[in-house]
Scaffold this motif. Structure first.
Motif, PDB file in Angstrom:
ATOM      1  N   GLN A   5      50.100  42.292  32.796  1.00 49.45           N
ATOM      2  CA  GLN A   5      49.350  43.017  31.766  1.00 49.45           C
ATOM      3  C   GLN A   5      49.900  44.405  31.475  1.00 49.45           C
ATOM      4  O   GLN A   5      49.950  44.815  30.329  1.00 49.45           O
ATOM      5  N   ILE A   6      50.315  45.135  32.516  1.00 49.89           N
ATOM      6  CA  ILE A   6      50.670  46.540  32.312  1.00 49.89           C
ATOM      7  C   ILE A   6      51.914  46.912  33.109  1.00 49.89           C
ATOM      8  O   ILE A   6      52.079  46.500  34.254  1.00 49.89           O
ATOM      9  N   SER A   7      52.792  47.668  32.491  1.00 54.37           N
ATOM     10  CA  SER A   7      53.975  48.177  33.184  1.00 54.37           C
ATOM     11  C   SER A   7      53.707  49.602  33.635  1.00 54.37           C
ATOM     12  O   SER A   7      53.133  50.412  32.906  1.00 54.37           O
ATOM     13  N   ILE A   8      54.126  49.900  34.847  1.00 53.75           N
ATOM     14  CA  ILE A   8      54.041  51.244  35.402  1.00 53.75           C
ATOM     15  C   ILE A   8      55.435  51.599  35.897  1.00 53.75           C
ATOM     16  O   ILE A   8      56.027  50.869  36.682  1.00 53.75           O
ATOM     17  N   GLY A   9      55.944  52.743  35.451  1.00 50.53           N
ATOM     18  CA  GLY A   9      57.290  53.134  35.851  1.00 50.53           C
ATOM     19  C   GLY A   9      58.354  52.554  34.938  1.00 50.53           C
ATOM     20  O   GLY A   9      58.054  51.848  33.963  1.00 50.53           O
ATOM     21  N   PRO A  10      59.623  52.816  35.251  1.00 48.13           N
ATOM     22  CA  PRO A  10      60.716  52.470  34.322  1.00 48.13           C
ATOM     23  C   PRO A  10      61.202  51.025  34.362  1.00 48.13           C
ATOM     24  O   PRO A  10      61.836  50.570  33.418  1.00 48.13           O
ATOM     25  N   ILE A  11      60.930  50.296  35.444  1.00 48.48           N
ATOM     26  CA  ILE A  11      61.557  48.981  35.612  1.00 48.48           C
ATOM     27  C   ILE A  11      61.123  48.006  34.520  1.00 48.48           C
ATOM     28  O   ILE A  11      61.941  47.269  33.965  1.00 48.48           O
ATOM     29  N   TYR A  12      59.852  47.986  34.178  1.00 47.36           N
ATOM     30  CA  TYR A  12      59.354  47.059  33.155  1.00 47.36           C
ATOM     31  C   TYR A  12      59.026  47.770  31.844  1.00 47.36           C
ATOM     32  O   TYR A  12      58.409  47.178  30.959  1.00 47.36           O
ATOM     33  N   HIS A  13      59.431  49.019  31.737  1.00 42.97           N
ATOM     34  CA  HIS A  13      59.148  49.773  30.515  1.00 42.97           C
ATOM     35  C   HIS A  13      59.812  49.101  29.315  1.00 42.97           C
ATOM     36  O   HIS A  13      60.977  48.739  29.355  1.00 42.97           O
ATOM     37  N   GLY A  14      59.048  48.917  28.250  1.00 41.56           N
ATOM     38  CA  GLY A  14      59.573  48.300  27.038  1.00 41.56           C
ATOM     39  C   GLY A  14      59.485  46.790  27.007  1.00 41.56           C
ATOM     40  O   GLY A  14      59.913  46.166  26.030  1.00 41.56           O
ATOM     41  N   ASN A  15      58.927  46.185  28.047  1.00 46.64           N
ATOM     42  CA  ASN A  15      58.770  44.727  28.073  1.00 46.64           C
ATOM     43  C   ASN A  15      57.824  44.294  26.947  1.00 46.64           C
ATOM     44  O   ASN A  15      56.687  44.755  26.858  1.00 46.64           O
ATOM     45  N   ARG A  16      58.299  43.410  26.108  1.00 50.80           N
ATOM     46  CA  ARG A  16      57.534  43.020  24.918  1.00 50.80           C
ATOM     47  C   ARG A  16      56.246  42.290  25.273  1.00 50.80           C
ATOM     48  O   ARG A  16      55.277  42.313  24.504  1.00 50.80           O
ATOM     49  N   ASN A  17      56.219  41.640  26.422  1.00 53.07           N
ATOM     50  CA  ASN A  17      55.018  40.903  26.829  1.00 53.07           C
ATOM     51  C   ASN A  17      53.877  41.828  27.266  1.00 53.07           C
ATOM     52  O   ASN A  17      52.749  41.366  27.458  1.00 53.07           O
ATOM     53  N   LEU A  18      54.191  43.117  27.422  1.00 55.13           N
ATOM     54  CA  LEU A  18      53.191  44.060  27.931  1.00 55.13           C
ATOM     55  C   LEU A  18      52.802  45.098  26.883  1.00 55.13           C
ATOM     56  O   LEU A  18      52.234  46.137  27.226  1.00 55.13           O
ATOM     57  N   ARG A  19      53.074  44.812  25.619  1.00 53.59           N
ATOM     58  CA  ARG A  19      52.823  45.796  24.558  1.00 53.59           C
ATOM     59  C   ARG A  19      51.336  46.058  24.345  1.00 53.59           C
ATOM     60  O   ARG A  19      50.949  47.151  23.925  1.00 53.59           O
ATOM     61  N   PHE A  20      50.495  45.064  24.634  1.00 55.38           N
ATOM     62  CA  PHE A  20      49.053  45.222  24.429  1.00 55.38           C
ATOM     63  C   PHE A  20      48.522  46.428  25.196  1.00 55.38           C
ATOM     64  O   PHE A  20      47.779  47.262  24.669  1.00 55.38           O
TER      65      PHE A  20
END
Length: 469
Positions: free
Chosen positions: A97-112
């Motif tokens: 659901q949510i990215s925290i930090g740089p590793i998953y930043h910009g992941n399109r599946n977490l834009r919500f």
């Protein structure tokens, strides 16, 4: 303090590969002297004091660079889980659901949730900070703190932070994520009636999904920067939660059912904090090889009783009481998040706590006790494991334990005591027989009735045979 052994070994201070007799950077090769990168200096180093000093200075500088690299490597505390672990269970390590930090930043599946973050960011500055002081000044304080510690923040990541080369972009995402965490935790500490008004907290499934993602090993911010930024907030905003670690514990403890206080040392991130709430507070437990294994049903047949301890300090607080022949194991409630939680804690331990992988040792202990579904059923019957499917419990424990092949354990003393009791021939069957057939009044009545019926049937059969003669 007992000896700590680990499947991970470290080389000595000096390592010379397959040539232990070579103890110098200068060695012969092809009949000529080879002097590595300092060949041009070495030939007259002893005849020229200036060259000698230059040689020393250059090597000191080189060693300083090496030491700096090692120091940076030691600062790494947020890793990307790789290899077989990721290949077979990628979803267990990736946020949903949510990215925290740089590793998953910009992941399109977490834009919500990125839109939700922006909303929380505005609420934080507008509804909380601006009431206490001018917003821009407070934001500038946050930004100055982040700018000062940018290199230290980046060094916490094995990978991910280096993809975002722009300081502006990197610090922006750290700031947004930190503010989101502050606003989320503070909302949780307030009146629960406020949940109904909040777009995130009013949805139970979303609250749970966010908490799950905040525990993931790859999905973290360094704890030190969160604590540093939190200290900049006015006291009126923090309320009773003047300490950020206490605030974070109150958020995670709601679903961990832990009575432990976190370790006194600063955690590296939320995954590390959760481990400290579930694991032992001391890090000096001896770790030794275990050699004997007995399943739960075998131990039960030998008279061992499985019980949940009355007072539970932590999940890992297992104990065997020889005099009472009682195996005390704290309650484990298995739900949809259990596997993900343990996999991330175990992945972190292998990276950050070699020799002190206490969560891994706990999983190994369960895998030794639960070999078959009937073992799981026995633990479920005694309320040690809370679930409704013994096959699913056995499969989960087996799957988790397949990632921990080491047989060194902090429970070695318990295994030794259990094995010693099990080998006592006088103890193997009588106590099990008594408990199984005379455990309570009705069991005793049933056993005596069945035995009496069997005897009468046998007597009747013998009389019938004698009568025929």
């Amino acid at each position: 303090m007992g000896e700590i052994r680990s499947p991970y070994f470290s080389l000595g201070q000096y390592y010379y590969g397959d040539n232990p007799d070579i103890h110098s950077p200068y060695f012969s090769y092809g009949g000529e002297d080879y002097h590595g990168d300092n060949a041009e200096i070495h030939q007259d180093i002893y005849g020229n004091s200036y060259n000698a000093q230059q040689f020393v200075n250059r090597n000191v500088q080189r060693q300083a660079r090496v030491d700096s690299i090692h120091e940076q490597e030691s600062d790494v505390c947020i890793y990307i889980v790789g290899g077989a672990l990721r290949k077979s269970n990628e979803a267990m390590y990736s946020p949903q659901q949510i990215s925290i930090g740089p590793i998953y930043h910009g992941n399109r599946n977490l834009r919500f949730m990125e839109r939700k973050k922006s909303k929380y960011y505005e609420q934080f500055w507008k509804d909380r900070v601006s009431k206490e002081r001018e917003r821009k000044g407070a934001e500038d304080e946050f930004w100055d703190a982040l700018t000062k510690d940018e290199n230290q923040i980046r060094q916490c990541y094995e990978d991910g932070s280096h993809r975002i080369k722009s300081s502006q972009r990197f610090l922006d995402l750290i700031l947004y994520d930190a503010v989101f965490i502050f606003e989320l935790f503070l909302k949780y500490s307030e009146d629960r009636e406020e949940f109904k008004k909040d777009s995130i907290l009013k949805e139970p499934w979303l609250r749970l999904a966010i908490r799950r993602d905040l525990i993931l090993f790859e999905n973290q911010l360094p704890f030190f920067i969160l604590e540093k930024l939190y200290e900049l907030l006015p006291k009126n905003i923090k309320g009773e939660h003047t300490d950020f670690k206490a605030l974070a514990c109150s958020y995670f403890k709601l679903h961990l059912r832990s009575n432990l206080s976190p370790a006194e040392t600063m955690p590296k991130h939320f995954t590390d904090l959760v481990r400290s709430l579930l694991s032992f507070t001391q890090n000096d437990k001896s770790v030794e090889l275990i050699k004997s294994f007995h399943s739960a049903t075998k131990l039960r047949q030998a008279g061992v009783k499985f019980k949940v301890p009355r007072e539970r300090d932590c999940l890992l607080g297992v104990d065997f009481r020889r005099l009472e022949t009682e195996f005390h194991i704290p309650k484990l409630e298995i739900d949809g998040n259990t596997e993900r939680l343990f996999r991330n804690l175990m992945a972190m331990e292998k990276r950050l706590y070699p020799g002190r992988e206490y969560i891994c040792h706990y999983i190994n202990l369960l895998s030794i006790l639960v070999v078959k579904p009937k073992d799981a059923k026995l633990l479920m019957k005694n309320k040690i494991v809370i679930h409704n499917d013994e096959v699913a419990v056995r499969d989960l424990i087996y799957s988790l334990a397949s990632d921990t092949i080491d047989r060194h354990s902090c429970y070695h003393d318990i295994f030794f005591s259990v094995d010693d009791y099990y080998k006592s021939s006088w103890a193997k069957n009588p106590s099990y027989f008594i408990e199984e057939f005379f455990g309570n009044f009705w069991k005793g009545v049933g056993t005596v009735s069945a035995a009496g019926l069997l005897i009468l049937t046998l007597v009747q059969t013998i009389c019938g045979i004698l009568g025929l003669r």
